[in-house]
Design a protein around this motif. Sequence first.
Motif, PDB file in Angstrom:
ATOM      1  N   PHE A   1       0.829  -1.208   0.000  1.00  0.00           N
ATOM      2  CA  PHE A   1       0.000   0.000   0.000  1.00  0.00           C
ATOM      3  C   PHE A   1       0.861   1.255   0.000  1.00  0.00           C
ATOM      4  O   PHE A   1       0.638   2.182  -0.808  1.00  0.00           O
ATOM      5  N   TRP A   2       1.850   1.310   0.878  1.00  0.00           N
ATOM      6  CA  TRP A   2       2.672   2.525   0.967  1.00  0.00           C
ATOM      7  C   TRP A   2       3.607   2.678  -0.226  1.00  0.00           C
ATOM      8  O   TRP A   2       3.967   3.792  -0.594  1.00  0.00           O
ATOM      9  N   THR A   3       3.962   1.562  -0.859  1.00  0.00           N
ATOM     10  CA  THR A   3       4.731   1.667  -2.108  1.00  0.00           C
ATOM     11  C   THR A   3       3.874   2.285  -3.201  1.00  0.00           C
ATOM     12  O   THR A   3       4.333   3.150  -3.972  1.00  0.00           O
ATOM     13  N   VAL A   4       2.605   1.860  -3.271  1.00  0.00           N
ATOM     14  CA  VAL A   4       1.674   2.455  -4.245  1.00  0.00           C
ATOM     15  C   VAL A   4       1.528   3.955  -3.977  1.00  0.00           C
ATOM     16  O   VAL A   4       1.605   4.778  -4.900  1.00  0.00           O
ATOM     17  N   MET A   5       1.321   4.307  -2.706  1.00  0.00           N
ATOM     18  CA  MET A   5       1.163   5.719  -2.353  1.00  0.00           C
ATOM     19  C   MET A   5       2.413   6.527  -2.717  1.00  0.00           C
ATOM     20  O   MET A   5       2.316   7.645  -3.237  1.00  0.00           O
ATOM     21  N   THR A   6       3.581   5.967  -2.431  1.00  0.00           N
ATOM     22  CA  THR A   6       4.838   6.660  -2.744  1.00  0.00           C
ATOM     23  C   THR A   6       4.971   6.900  -4.239  1.00  0.00           C
ATOM     24  O   THR A   6       5.313   8.006  -4.692  1.00  0.00           O
ATOM     25  N   ASN A   7       4.711   5.851  -5.022  1.00  0.00           N
ATOM     26  CA  ASN A   7       4.817   5.986  -6.484  1.00  0.00           C
ATOM     27  C   ASN A   7       3.825   7.002  -7.039  1.00  0.00           C
ATOM     28  O   ASN A   7       4.145   7.778  -7.942  1.00  0.00           O
ATOM     29  N   LEU A   8       2.601   6.997  -6.491  1.00  0.00           N
ATOM     30  CA  LEU A   8       1.591   7.943  -6.968  1.00  0.00           C
ATOM     31  C   LEU A   8       1.926   9.376  -6.557  1.00  0.00           C
ATOM     32  O   LEU A   8       1.672  10.322  -7.321  1.00  0.00           O
ATOM     33  N   VAL A   9       2.485   9.551  -5.362  1.00  0.00           N
ATOM     34  CA  VAL A   9       2.888  10.897  -4.928  1.00  0.00           C
ATOM     35  C   VAL A   9       3.998  11.424  -5.821  1.00  0.00           C
ATOM     36  O   VAL A   9       3.995  12.598  -6.227  1.00  0.00           O
ATOM     37  N   VAL A  10       4.966  10.560  -6.155  1.00  0.00           N
ATOM     38  CA  VAL A  10       6.045  10.981  -7.059  1.00  0.00           C
ATOM     39  C   VAL A  10       5.475  11.337  -8.425  1.00  0.00           C
ATOM     40  O   VAL A  10       5.863  12.344  -9.041  1.00  0.00           O
ATOM     41  N   ALA A  11       4.530  10.520  -8.904  1.00  0.00           N
ATOM     42  CA  ALA A  11       3.870  10.846 -10.174  1.00  0.00           C
ATOM     43  C   ALA A  11       3.092  12.156 -10.056  1.00  0.00           C
ATOM     44  O   ALA A  11       3.026  12.952 -11.006  1.00  0.00           O
ATOM     45  N   GLY A  12       2.531  12.386  -8.843  1.00  0.00           N
ATOM     46  CA  GLY A  12       1.835  13.648  -8.607  1.00  0.00           C
ATOM     47  C   GLY A  12       2.771  14.833  -8.684  1.00  0.00           C
ATOM     48  O   GLY A  12       2.376  15.930  -9.133  1.00  0.00           O
ATOM     49  N   GLY A  13       4.016  14.639  -8.255  1.00  0.00           N
ATOM     50  CA  GLY A  13       5.022  15.695  -8.378  1.00  0.00           C
ATOM     51  C   GLY A  13       5.264  16.053  -9.831  1.00  0.00           C
ATOM     52  O   GLY A  13       5.433  17.239 -10.176  1.00  0.00           O
TER      53      GLY A  13
ATOM     54  N   ASN B   1      -1.734  32.673  -8.834  1.00  0.00           N
ATOM     55  CA  ASN B   1      -1.093  33.210  -7.646  1.00  0.00           C
ATOM     56  C   ASN B   1       0.082  32.327  -7.234  1.00  0.00           C
ATOM     57  O   ASN B   1      -0.007  31.095  -7.235  1.00  0.00           O
ATOM     58  N   ALA B   2       1.195  32.969  -6.880  1.00  0.00           N
ATOM     59  CA  ALA B   2       2.403  32.225  -6.489  1.00  0.00           C
ATOM     60  C   ALA B   2       2.152  31.311  -5.302  1.00  0.00           C
ATOM     61  O   ALA B   2       2.784  30.248  -5.159  1.00  0.00           O
ATOM     62  N   PHE B   3       1.196  31.718  -4.436  1.00  0.00           N
ATOM     63  CA  PHE B   3       0.911  30.892  -3.264  1.00  0.00           C
ATOM     64  C   PHE B   3       0.337  29.531  -3.646  1.00  0.00           C
ATOM     65  O   PHE B   3       0.485  28.548  -2.903  1.00  0.00           O
ATOM     66  N   VAL B   4      -0.328  29.488  -4.800  1.00  0.00           N
ATOM     67  CA  VAL B   4      -0.859  28.206  -5.276  1.00  0.00           C
ATOM     68  C   VAL B   4       0.279  27.236  -5.547  1.00  0.00           C
ATOM     69  O   VAL B   4       0.260  26.072  -5.132  1.00  0.00           O
ATOM     70  N   PHE B   5       1.303  27.735  -6.277  1.00  0.00           N
ATOM     71  CA  PHE B   5       2.467  26.890  -6.577  1.00  0.00           C
ATOM     72  C   PHE B   5       3.207  26.496  -5.297  1.00  0.00           C
ATOM     73  O   PHE B   5       3.597  25.334  -5.110  1.00  0.00           O
ATOM     74  N   ILE B   6       3.397  27.469  -4.415  1.00  0.00           N
ATOM     75  CA  ILE B   6       4.109  27.187  -3.159  1.00  0.00           C
ATOM     76  C   ILE B   6       3.338  26.153  -2.339  1.00  0.00           C
ATOM     77  O   ILE B   6       3.915  25.218  -1.772  1.00  0.00           O
ATOM     78  N   GLY B   7       2.002  26.326  -2.283  1.00  0.00           N
ATOM     79  CA  GLY B   7       1.174  25.368  -1.545  1.00  0.00           C
ATOM     80  C   GLY B   7       1.267  23.969  -2.113  1.00  0.00           C
ATOM     81  O   GLY B   7       1.368  22.978  -1.374  1.00  0.00           O
ATOM     82  N   LEU B   8       1.234  23.871  -3.454  1.00  0.00           N
ATOM     83  CA  LEU B   8       1.346  22.559  -4.100  1.00  0.00           C
ATOM     84  C   LEU B   8       2.704  21.911  -3.823  1.00  0.00           C
ATOM     85  O   LEU B   8       2.792  20.706  -3.549  1.00  0.00           O
ATOM     86  N   VAL B   9       3.768  22.717  -3.871  1.00  0.00           N
ATOM     87  CA  VAL B   9       5.119  22.189  -3.607  1.00  0.00           C
ATOM     88  C   VAL B   9       5.241  21.717  -2.165  1.00  0.00           C
ATOM     89  O   VAL B   9       5.787  20.640  -1.877  1.00  0.00           O
ATOM     90  N   ILE B  10       4.721  22.529  -1.234  1.00  0.00           N
ATOM     91  CA  ILE B  10       4.785  22.140   0.184  1.00  0.00           C
ATOM     92  C   ILE B  10       3.983  20.863   0.416  1.00  0.00           C
ATOM     93  O   ILE B  10       4.433  19.937   1.133  1.00  0.00           O
ATOM     94  N   ALA B  11       2.797  20.785  -0.176  1.00  0.00           N
ATOM     95  CA  ALA B  11       1.962  19.584  -0.043  1.00  0.00           C
ATOM     96  C   ALA B  11       2.699  18.353  -0.589  1.00  0.00           C
ATOM     97  O   ALA B  11       2.666  17.269   0.008  1.00  0.00           O
ATOM     98  N   PHE B  12       3.388  18.542  -1.739  1.00  0.00           N
ATOM     99  CA  PHE B  12       4.153  17.441  -2.335  1.00  0.00           C
ATOM    100  C   PHE B  12       5.274  16.983  -1.399  1.00  0.00           C
ATOM    101  O   PHE B  12       5.479  15.779  -1.183  1.00  0.00           O
ATOM    102  N   ILE B  13       5.995  17.956  -0.834  1.00  0.00           N
ATOM    103  CA  ILE B  13       7.113  17.621   0.062  1.00  0.00           C
ATOM    104  C   ILE B  13       6.609  16.863   1.288  1.00  0.00           C
ATOM    105  O   ILE B  13       7.189  15.841   1.695  1.00  0.00           O
ATOM    106  N   VAL B  14       5.521  17.369   1.888  1.00  0.00           N
ATOM    107  CA  VAL B  14       4.971  16.729   3.093  1.00  0.00           C
ATOM    108  C   VAL B  14       4.490  15.311   2.780  1.00  0.00           C
ATOM    109  O   VAL B  14       4.809  14.356   3.497  1.00  0.00           O
ATOM    110  N   LEU B  15       3.702  15.183   1.707  1.00  0.00           N
ATOM    111  CA  LEU B  15       3.195  13.860   1.338  1.00  0.00           C
ATOM    112  C   LEU B  15       4.326  12.906   0.970  1.00  0.00           C
ATOM    113  O   LEU B  15       4.284  11.712   1.299  1.00  0.00           O
TER     114      LEU B  15
END
Length: 580
Positions: free
Chosen positions: A25-37, A60-74
């Motif tokens: 399960f966590w391998t699937v999640m990891t691969n999908l998060v990387v694909a999400g990046g 808005n730049a905050f949208v990109f920053i928010g997406l990047v932060i979400a990607f890093i956290v996930l």
Amino acid sequence: MFGKKFMRKYALSEQGVKTTKIGTFWTVMTNLVVAGGIGILYFLMSKFMETLMNGAELPNAFVFIGLVIAFIVLSFITHYEQYRATYGLVYDEIETMRIGLAEKLRKLPLGFFGKKDLADLTETVMGDVNRMEHVWSHVLGYLYGSYISTCILFVVLGLYNWSLALACFWGVPVAFLLLFGSRKLSSRYAEITKAATVDVSDTMQEGLENIRELHATNQEETYLEHLNSKIDYLEKTMRKGELMTGIFVNAASVIMRLGVATTIFVGAKLILAGNIDFMLFFMFLLIITRVYAPFDQSLALIAEVFLSQVSADRLMGIYDTPIADGKEVFKPNGHDIVFKDVHFTYDNEQVLKGVSFTAKEGEVTALVGHSGSGKSTCARLAARLWDIDSGSIEVGGIDISTIEPESLLTDYSFVFQDVLLFDESVMENIRLGKRGASDDEVLQAARAANCDEFVHKLSDGYATKIGENGVKLSGGERQRISIARALLKDAPIVLLDEATASLDVENETKVQAALSKLLIGKTVLVIAHRMRTIEAADNIVVLEDGKVIEEGSPDSLKSKEGGVFRQMLELQTQGASWSM
């Protein structure tokens, strides 16, 4: 996917299957998060291209920053959980397996070990478990997780453009079909390699155990040549096996990565035809750099998967062996040992054929007969070290086949010719007879077994370490330690199997003196080569070809004209080398 068949295939426990599911399960999640990046990068580049081409306003730049932060956290969470599931939880499974394997071996009948080569068993317990650990932690979660995440990505990308998705992913199933098509060949080489490995281990162990004989007979060079030939054969089989696996693994890797070429080819045609725009093509090119990455580790270790099938089969062979079970409470009415029409087969050879006799409590019953007559077998069956084919063996009126061996053996002490000692102190070797015995109890048993005489000559007395299997002691000294153990245990039944056969007259006298203290009031079953050992027996059972042919007191059997016991006694008295 993760049913009973999967459990047996990889020698997993139920908890191990759950752990594999979590890791998958966590391998699937990891691969999908990387694909999400990659999806975030695609979104950013799309908006940037729209600004360049159409003058559209950037979000808005905050949208990109928010997406990047979400990607890093996930990404951190999924990678952490993947590592914990595929490594941390797997080590708990390894602990469970090792303990479970030890418990299983502890409960198996002695016959299992008699038929099993020691080097082969050692390789299973150590080498096969280690190999399975590597497969569980490095392959299973990654492999099955990659299957699932790749299927999800294929479906998602197919929604954008099915022909490009097919161009990206066609190589994955073809590569794995090729690999699993070669599985039988790889497994066959794995079995040959395993057999060769066990053979080398067996030969090395044999050399170490017989090092004195090799030196005494000047056979060192012959032995080393023999060992070298086996090592050469092992090396040859390993090279062949790794070469065959390597050819298929590399071929599969090349086929899988042909998807890059087909993606570029199909994407270029679709762009020229105006069916897709460049940004969609760019997204597929980004995705394809990630599609094959999850399989890289699995492909590199696919040989481990094939080898693991052999290891798993060997481990399951141990788990599938029936244990000797029964009631855990043993409360006999006395300790008479009664054999009733006992039949027993070992290695497809019938050893006992309807044996019946009684060894009474408080008496010494001696089993005599030529080598192979079944006397040692009777002693071991009396303690349920093996299970009989038919008939019954009772102790105090209770059928021992209904009693769990560990509970049964609390009432037994053993003194065998081959004494097993550990590289520990004399004190601790004797204390094995009774867990938790005080030093005073141990010393009392040691003195009763006449151990004081030689122990005080040792450098540290009872604290002296005696070497592996008591190599620093003589045969008589080792036997007296064995008798001290039995005295300390003070069990109501004593089995003596050729306890003095290999001793000289002086040591035999000392051991017999120690035994006389051990046997008082016990049910004693004794096997001996020498008549002197059984001259004080209350009852003698003469065995021949797995049957009782004579039984009675020593005097009655001596006076029996033409009797087998009398003939054997006369031959030994004359100095003939009969085995009794």
